[in-house]
Design a protein around this motif. Structure first.
Motif: not given
Length: 343
Positions: A260-264, A285-287, A298-299, A316-318
């Protein structure tokens, strides 16, 4: 030796957490010890545990925990172990084990736990959003210290590369944030809908296996490694990047936290496959909303500086939940020096 099993929601399997201070530091000696772990897990009713977190309180004053990830790879001739990459879900699970063992100050909402990932030198922060008796819910931040040019996450320096598999050429993007990932458009693999992408399609699975293997060969990853990971992405739902990823040795039930972090991050690097899809989907770009087979992740990349030259400070990923499951007694073969440390 007492190990501890914990599970993060959305992970393909639970994580076994071991005290790294009680284990050899030398690579081959460590693998010799770990070879005794999986048969004991299976005998205790946990054959599905393929992730191992080697954890300890951090000596460095900037961190709370040091973490080293081990991916177990089942095989006909016995298990192999991959220590190349990291695992975000495993970090979250291990954090709640550390809390239970008293290795960190007792967690409470808004507390932050800083984790040094020894596999790749990442800094990961687990920020507690809520707690329950056996675990809780956290927001995970992957920090860049200092902040970085998003293009620095392109290992080949190219936004797009071409991989040949048989007689077919595939457009791909290799991006490394958290873990290295190969991203390919689902439509270019013949997928025309979300339902088709999320189906248990053996032909699609094999196509991704073959593309991943070609990427590993071309870019010099060990033949025995599960890295780089791979995911098919496309735009099938308004406002979302739809994604299907592989795990070991099957489809991932959702999307790895590092995925998720990499894809975001890939989604904000102009010219990549992921950016192409994110623009079509209308993501900002922010979400970046990522639609997986088991829900939406959501990243949130934190970009700073001027819009024509942004830099990534963190992502960040919540909503990452994990729970402590149980302790497990393991009979491991340790040398005399390690036995003294364990005692």
């Amino acid at each position: 030796m007492i190990g501890h099993i914990a599970a993060a929601e959305g992970a393909p399997c639970p994580t076994l957490v071991l005290d790294s201070r009680q284990l050899p530091q030398e690579h081959n000696a460590l693998l010799d010890v770990l070879a005794h772990v999986r048969p004991q897990l299976a005998a205790a009713g946990h054959p599905d545990v393929l992730k191992i977190a080697l954890l300890a309180p951090a000596a460095h004053p900037m961190f709370d925990l040091t973490y080293r990830f081990v991916q177990c790879i089942p095989g006909r001739r016995g298990d192999a172990f991959d220590l190349v990459g990291s695992c975000g879900h495993s970090i979250v699970a291990a954090t709640f084990v550390a809390n239970r063992l008293g290795w960190i100050p007792q967690l409470a909402p808004s507390h932050r736990v800083r984790v040094h990932v020894e596999n790749n030198a990442d800094t990961v922060v687990c920020e507690v959003d809520e707690l329950h008796r056996s675990g809780g819910n956290v927001t995970v931040h992957f920090l860049e210290e200092p902040d970085a040019d998003p293009a620095s996450f392109l290992p080949t320096g190219a936004m797009l590369d071409t991989l040949r598999v048989g007689s077919t050429l595939h457009r791909v993007s290799l991006v490394s944030m958290g873990n290295p990932y190969v991203f390919v458009r689902a439509r270019e693999l013949g997928v025309t809908s979300k339902d088709q992408l999320f189906a248990d399609d053996p032909e699609l699975f094999q196509a991704l296996v073959d593309i991943r293997a070609a990427a590993a060969t071309r870019w010099g990853f060990p033949a025995t490694s599960v890295f780089p990971k791979i995911a098919a992405v496309d735009h099938f739902t308004a406002g979302h990047v739809t994604v299907r990823a592989m795990s070991v040795p099957k489809w991932h039930p959702t999307l790895a936290l590092t995925g998720a972090t990499c894809l975001a991050v890939a989604s904000v690097i102009q010219g990549t496959v992921a950016h192409e899809v994110a623009q079509e989907a209308g993501c900002g770009t922010g979400s970046v909303a990522m639609e997986t087979p088991d829900g939406v992740v959501v990243g949130r990349p934190a970009l700073i500086g001027p819009s024509d030259n942004p830099r990534l400070a963190w992502i960040s990923v919540s909503g990452k939940r994990a729970s402590y499951l149980q302790p497990i007694s393991l009979d491991l073969v340790l040398n005399d020096t390690i036995k003294e440390v364990a005692a």
